[in-house]
Enzyme design. Structure first.
Site, mmCIF file in Angstrom:
data_model
loop_
_atom_site.group_PDB
_atom_site.id
_atom_site.type_symbol
_atom_site.label_atom_id
_atom_site.label_comp_id
_atom_site.label_asym_id
_atom_site.label_seq_id
_atom_site.Cartn_x
_atom_site.Cartn_y
_atom_site.Cartn_z
ATOM 1 N N HIS A 151 -7.380 -4.954 10.118
ATOM 2 C CA HIS A 151 -7.093 -4.710 8.697
ATOM 3 C C HIS A 151 -5.786 -5.374 8.271
ATOM 4 O O HIS A 151 -4.892 -5.584 9.076
ATOM 5 C CB HIS A 151 -7.106 -3.205 8.359
ATOM 6 C CG HIS A 151 -5.908 -2.419 8.788
ATOM 7 N ND1 HIS A 151 -5.934 -1.053 8.930
ATOM 8 C CD2 HIS A 151 -4.633 -2.783 9.108
ATOM 9 C CE1 HIS A 151 -4.738 -0.615 9.299
ATOM 10 N NE2 HIS A 151 -3.934 -1.645 9.421
ATOM 11 N N ASN A 196 -7.600 -3.122 14.383
ATOM 12 C CA ASN A 196 -8.994 -3.321 13.951
ATOM 13 C C ASN A 196 -9.139 -4.525 13.013
ATOM 14 O O ASN A 196 -10.217 -4.781 12.488
ATOM 15 C CB ASN A 196 -9.539 -2.054 13.269
ATOM 16 C CG ASN A 196 -8.812 -1.714 11.964
ATOM 17 O OD1 ASN A 196 -7.858 -2.390 11.582
ATOM 18 N ND2 ASN A 196 -9.268 -0.680 11.283
ATOM 19 N N ASP A 211 0.807 -1.226 0.000
ATOM 20 C CA ASP A 211 0.000 0.000 0.000
ATOM 21 C C ASP A 211 0.838 1.273 0.000
ATOM 22 O O ASP A 211 2.065 1.222 0.177
ATOM 23 C CB ASP A 211 -0.967 -0.012 1.199
ATOM 24 C CG ASP A 211 -0.308 -0.479 2.500
ATOM 25 O OD1 ASP A 211 0.931 -0.395 2.604
ATOM 26 O OD2 ASP A 211 -1.031 -0.934 3.399
ATOM 27 N N GLU A 249 -9.717 -2.166 5.203
ATOM 28 C CA GLU A 249 -10.302 -1.836 6.499
ATOM 29 C C GLU A 249 -11.619 -2.593 6.706
ATOM 30 O O GLU A 249 -12.285 -2.965 5.724
ATOM 31 C CB GLU A 249 -10.598 -0.325 6.561
ATOM 32 C CG GLU A 249 -9.387 0.580 6.353
ATOM 33 C CD GLU A 249 -8.491 0.705 7.593
ATOM 34 O OE1 GLU A 249 -8.572 -0.155 8.498
ATOM 35 O OE2 GLU A 249 -7.705 1.665 7.641
HETATM 36 P P1 PGA Z 1 1.999 -1.533 12.741
HETATM 37 O O1 PGA Z 1 0.817 -1.449 11.689
HETATM 38 O O2 PGA Z 1 2.959 -2.543 12.227
HETATM 39 O O3 PGA Z 1 2.601 -0.146 12.740
HETATM 40 O O4 PGA Z 1 1.384 -1.914 14.042
HETATM 41 C C1 PGA Z 1 0.319 -2.616 11.158
HETATM 42 C C2 PGA Z 1 -0.864 -2.309 10.285
HETATM 43 O O5 PGA Z 1 -1.531 -1.288 10.496
HETATM 44 O O6 PGA Z 1 -1.140 -3.104 9.378
#
Ligand code: PGA
Length: 242
Positions: free
Chosen positions: A138, A136, A67, A143
């Protein structure tokens, strides 16, 4: 899903790096699906070490990232292109022109998404996809929602994602509200998936990911249907898994 519960973040990073290095050693021209965020930083450090000290060779590797923020150029220090360059690509012998990250400044976003999926197809799909997870549920920036998309698409970031990622920006207002993200299609078609999870803040969601019903409200729950997922998770994040 194969569960590897490890002690802490450092262990997770080492185990994940080893898994990835094994794929590259077996198939030097591997297509790696890569992720950004706090979770994989330690793994990238390990891979750089392996490149410097154990001759891990990236010269034939191709990468496709999950992404990118809409509106940030690759030179912006919070863009995911910048993240990948500074956390991995600048330190190993990879061919930069074979590292793909969606273009957050594309004039025609729809075309950028179509082209991104076409490129993944033409490469023959992803050999191993590295994933982190949002608290959450995702994966990439897919999302929680009533529907999920198969293809690469532009998405609104969830409020909780903006909140979580604001730690990297001067203020919450500076966090982009939209991103380009690979969809569930390319992720689920990857031959192998390495899901890395660390820390207390992910504990709540992880029982749902592993044991819960498969639902678009927990996008990572779809990984239950993939035949080769290795979940590398530290004790803090695994605490609530039944
Ligand atoms: P993080 O994010 O590795 O900074 O916890 C993971 C994500 O949001 O997929």
């Amino acid at each position: 899903m194969k569960l590897l519960v490890v002690k802490n973040y450092d262990e997770m990073s080492k185990v994940a790096a080893k898994e990835l290095a094994e794929v590259i050693s077996k198939k030097p021209e591997s297509i790696l699906g890569l992720a950004t965020g706090g979770t994989p930083v330690g793994m990238y450090k390990e891979l750089i070490d392996m490149h410097k000290n154990e001759e891990l060779d990236f010269s034939k590797v191709t990468t496709v990232n999950l992404d990118e923020y809409v509106g940030l150029s690759g030179e912006h220090d919070q863009s995911y292109r910048y993240f990948m360059d500074s956390n991995l690509f600048n330190h190993v012998n990879i061919r930069k022109e074979y590292t793909y990250v969606p273009n957050g400044l594309a004039e025609d976003m729809h075309q950028e998404c179509v082209n991104y999926d076409k490129r993944i197809e033409e490469l023959g799909g992803i050999d191993v996809q590295v994933l982190g997870i949002g608290s959450n549920g995702h994966i990439g920036f897919n999302e929680p929602s009533d529907t999920l998309s198969l293809g690469t698409h532009v998405t609104d970031l969830a409020e909780s994602t903006i909140e979580a990622n604001s730690r990297y920006f001067a203020s919450k207002e500076e966090v982009p509200t939209k991103a380009l993200t690979m969809g569930l299609g390319a992720i689920m078609k990857a031959k192998k998936i390495l899901l890395m999870v660390s820390g207390e803040s992910k504990a709540e969601i992880m029982d749902k990911v592993v044991n819960g019903k498969i639902t678009t409200q927990v996008p990572a729950s779809f990984l239950q249907m993939h035949k080769d997922v290795v979940l590398i998770i530290d004790e803090d994040a695994a605490r609530k898994i039944k």
